[in-house]
Design a protein around this motif. Structure first.
Motif, PDB file in Angstrom:
ATOM      1  N   LEU A  33       0.825  -1.210   0.000  1.00  0.00           N
ATOM      2  CA  LEU A  33       0.000   0.000   0.000  1.00  0.00           C
ATOM      3  C   LEU A  33       0.856   1.256   0.000  1.00  0.00           C
ATOM      4  N   MET A  34       1.915   1.251   0.774  1.00  0.00           N
ATOM      5  CA  MET A  34       2.797   2.413   0.825  1.00  0.00           C
ATOM      6  C   MET A  34       3.454   2.660  -0.525  1.00  0.00           C
ATOM      7  N   ALA A  35       3.816   1.590  -1.227  1.00  0.00           N
ATOM      8  CA  ALA A  35       4.427   1.734  -2.548  1.00  0.00           C
ATOM      9  C   ALA A  35       3.452   2.346  -3.547  1.00  0.00           C
ATOM     10  N   MET A  36       2.148   2.165  -3.321  1.00  0.00           N
ATOM     11  CA  MET A  36       1.132   2.718  -4.225  1.00  0.00           C
ATOM     12  C   MET A  36       0.633   4.081  -3.775  1.00  0.00           C
ATOM     13  N   GLY A  37       1.214   4.622  -2.708  1.00  0.00           N
ATOM     14  CA  GLY A  37       0.841   5.956  -2.263  1.00  0.00           C
ATOM     15  C   GLY A  37      -0.252   6.006  -1.220  1.00  0.00           C
ATOM     16  N   MET A  38      -0.679   4.860  -0.713  1.00  0.00           N
ATOM     17  CA  MET A  38      -1.735   4.817   0.305  1.00  0.00           C
ATOM     18  C   MET A  38      -1.103   4.905   1.694  1.00  0.00           C
ATOM     19  N   ILE A  39      -0.547   6.070   1.999  1.00  0.00           N
ATOM     20  CA  ILE A  39       0.084   6.283   3.293  1.00  0.00           C
ATOM     21  C   ILE A  39      -0.858   7.103   4.177  1.00  0.00           C
ATOM     22  N   PRO A  40      -0.716   7.009   5.493  1.00  0.00           N
ATOM     23  CA  PRO A  40      -1.556   7.838   6.359  1.00  0.00           C
ATOM     24  C   PRO A  40      -1.466   9.315   5.975  1.00  0.00           C
ATOM     25  N   GLY A  41      -2.628   9.938   5.856  1.00  0.00           N
ATOM     26  CA  GLY A  41      -2.709  11.337   5.445  1.00  0.00           C
ATOM     27  C   GLY A  41      -3.057  11.512   3.982  1.00  0.00           C
ATOM     28  N   SER A  42      -2.905  10.456   3.185  1.00  0.00           N
ATOM     29  CA  SER A  42      -3.233  10.565   1.759  1.00  0.00           C
ATOM     30  C   SER A  42      -4.739  10.449   1.559  1.00  0.00           C
ATOM     31  N   THR A  43      -5.207  10.966   0.437  1.00  0.00           N
ATOM     32  CA  THR A  43      -6.633  10.915   0.127  1.00  0.00           C
ATOM     33  C   THR A  43      -6.869  10.070  -1.117  1.00  0.00           C
ATOM     34  N   PHE A  44      -8.077   9.543  -1.216  1.00  0.00           N
ATOM     35  CA  PHE A  44      -8.473   8.783  -2.389  1.00  0.00           C
ATOM     36  C   PHE A  44      -9.956   9.000  -2.637  1.00  0.00           C
ATOM     37  N   GLN A  45     -10.367   8.715  -3.867  1.00  0.00           N
ATOM     38  CA  GLN A  45     -11.772   8.829  -4.251  1.00  0.00           C
ATOM     39  C   GLN A  45     -12.275   7.452  -4.642  1.00  0.00           C
ATOM     40  N   VAL A  46     -13.469   7.113  -4.190  1.00  0.00           N
ATOM     41  CA  VAL A  46     -14.100   5.862  -4.608  1.00  0.00           C
ATOM     42  C   VAL A  46     -14.695   6.099  -5.990  1.00  0.00           C
ATOM     43  N   ILE A  47     -14.265   5.308  -6.965  1.00  0.00           N
ATOM     44  CA  ILE A  47     -14.751   5.449  -8.336  1.00  0.00           C
ATOM     45  C   ILE A  47     -16.020   4.635  -8.542  1.00  0.00           C
ATOM     46  N   ARG A  48     -15.953   3.349  -8.185  1.00  0.00           N
ATOM     47  CA  ARG A  48     -17.138   2.504  -8.325  1.00  0.00           C
ATOM     48  C   ARG A  48     -16.973   1.240  -7.509  1.00  0.00           C
ATOM     49  N   LYS A  49     -18.131   0.609  -7.271  1.00  0.00           N
ATOM     50  CA  LYS A  49     -18.172  -0.678  -6.589  1.00  0.00           C
ATOM     51  C   LYS A  49     -18.675  -1.715  -7.588  1.00  0.00           C
ATOM     52  N   ALA A  50     -18.205  -2.928  -7.453  1.00  0.00           N
ATOM     53  CA  ALA A  50     -18.718  -4.021  -8.275  1.00  0.00           C
ATOM     54  C   ALA A  50     -20.192  -4.253  -7.903  1.00  0.00           C
ATOM     55  N   PRO A  51     -20.966  -4.873  -8.792  1.00  0.00           N
ATOM     56  CA  PRO A  51     -22.393  -5.069  -8.513  1.00  0.00           C
ATOM     57  C   PRO A  51     -22.697  -5.715  -7.158  1.00  0.00           C
ATOM     58  N   LEU A  52     -21.879  -6.636  -6.720  1.00  0.00           N
ATOM     59  CA  LEU A  52     -22.103  -7.262  -5.412  1.00  0.00           C
ATOM     60  C   LEU A  52     -21.299  -6.577  -4.314  1.00  0.00           C
ATOM     61  N   PHE A  65      -3.872   7.210 -10.152  1.00  0.00           N
ATOM     62  CA  PHE A  65      -4.049   5.915 -10.790  1.00  0.00           C
ATOM     63  C   PHE A  65      -5.164   5.136 -10.102  1.00  0.00           C
ATOM     64  N   LEU A  66      -5.703   4.152 -10.831  1.00  0.00           N
ATOM     65  CA  LEU A  66      -6.820   3.366 -10.330  1.00  0.00           C
ATOM     66  C   LEU A  66      -6.321   2.098  -9.657  1.00  0.00           C
ATOM     67  N   LEU A  67      -6.969   1.757  -8.570  1.00  0.00           N
ATOM     68  CA  LEU A  67      -6.591   0.610  -7.771  1.00  0.00           C
ATOM     69  C   LEU A  67      -7.869  -0.077  -7.316  1.00  0.00           C
ATOM     70  N   SER A  68      -7.914  -1.398  -7.418  1.00  0.00           N
ATOM     71  CA  SER A  68      -9.063  -2.161  -6.931  1.00  0.00           C
ATOM     72  C   SER A  68      -8.668  -2.883  -5.658  1.00  0.00           C
ATOM     73  N   LEU A  69      -9.480  -2.698  -4.633  1.00  0.00           N
ATOM     74  CA  LEU A  69      -9.260  -3.356  -3.352  1.00  0.00           C
ATOM     75  C   LEU A  69     -10.513  -4.117  -2.956  1.00  0.00           C
ATOM     76  N   ARG A  70     -10.322  -5.247  -2.327  1.00  0.00           N
ATOM     77  CA  ARG A  70     -11.454  -5.986  -1.770  1.00  0.00           C
ATOM     78  C   ARG A  70     -11.894  -5.281  -0.485  1.00  0.00           C
ATOM     79  N   LYS A  71     -13.146  -5.505  -0.113  1.00  0.00           N
ATOM     80  CA  LYS A  71     -13.658  -4.891   1.111  1.00  0.00           C
ATOM     81  C   LYS A  71     -12.803  -5.287   2.316  1.00  0.00           C
ATOM     82  N   LYS A  72     -12.357  -6.533   2.342  1.00  0.00           N
ATOM     83  CA  LYS A  72     -11.529  -7.011   3.452  1.00  0.00           C
ATOM     84  C   LYS A  72     -10.225  -6.227   3.526  1.00  0.00           C
TER      85      LYS A  72
END
Length: 76
Positions: free
Chosen positions: A27-46, A57-64
Motif C-alpha cells: 500500500l505504501m508503494a502505491m501511495g496509500m500512506i496515512p494522510g493521503s486521500t483517495f476517491q471511490v470510483i465505483r463498486k462491483a455489482p455485489l 491511478f486506479l486501484l481495486s481493493l477488496r472490502k476485506k
C-alpha cells in the motif's frame, strides 16, 4: 467497508494492527500512506471489489483489504 460510496473522497487515517507488514509495504508503494486521500470510483455489482483513485491511478481493493485501513470522509 460498506459505508464508502462512489464519488466520495476519503483520507487514510492509519493502518490497523491486523494488517500484515507485506500488505502495508504494498500500500505504501502505491501511495496509500496515512494522510493521503483517495476517491471511490465505483463498486462491483455485489460490492466487492471497490475501485479507488489514488495519486492519479486506479486501484481495486477488496472490502476485506479496505477494512484494514482506518479512513474518514475528507472534509472539503
Amino acid at each position: 467497508m460498506s459505508t464508502v460510496q462512489p464519488g466520495q473522497h476519503y483520507t487514510v487515517d492509519k493502518y490497523t494492527k491486523e494488517m500484515s507488514l507485506d500488505f502495508r509495504h504494498r500500500l505504501m508503494a502505491m501511495g496509500m500512506i496515512p494522510g493521503s486521500t483517495f476517491q471511490v470510483i465505483r463498486k462491483a455489482p455485489l460490492g466487492d471489489p471497490i475501485e479507488i483513485e489514488v495519486k492519479g491511478f486506479l486501484l481495486s481493493l477488496r472490502k476485506k483489504e479496505l477494512s484494514l485501513l482506518n479512513i474518514s470522509p475528507r472534509k472539503l
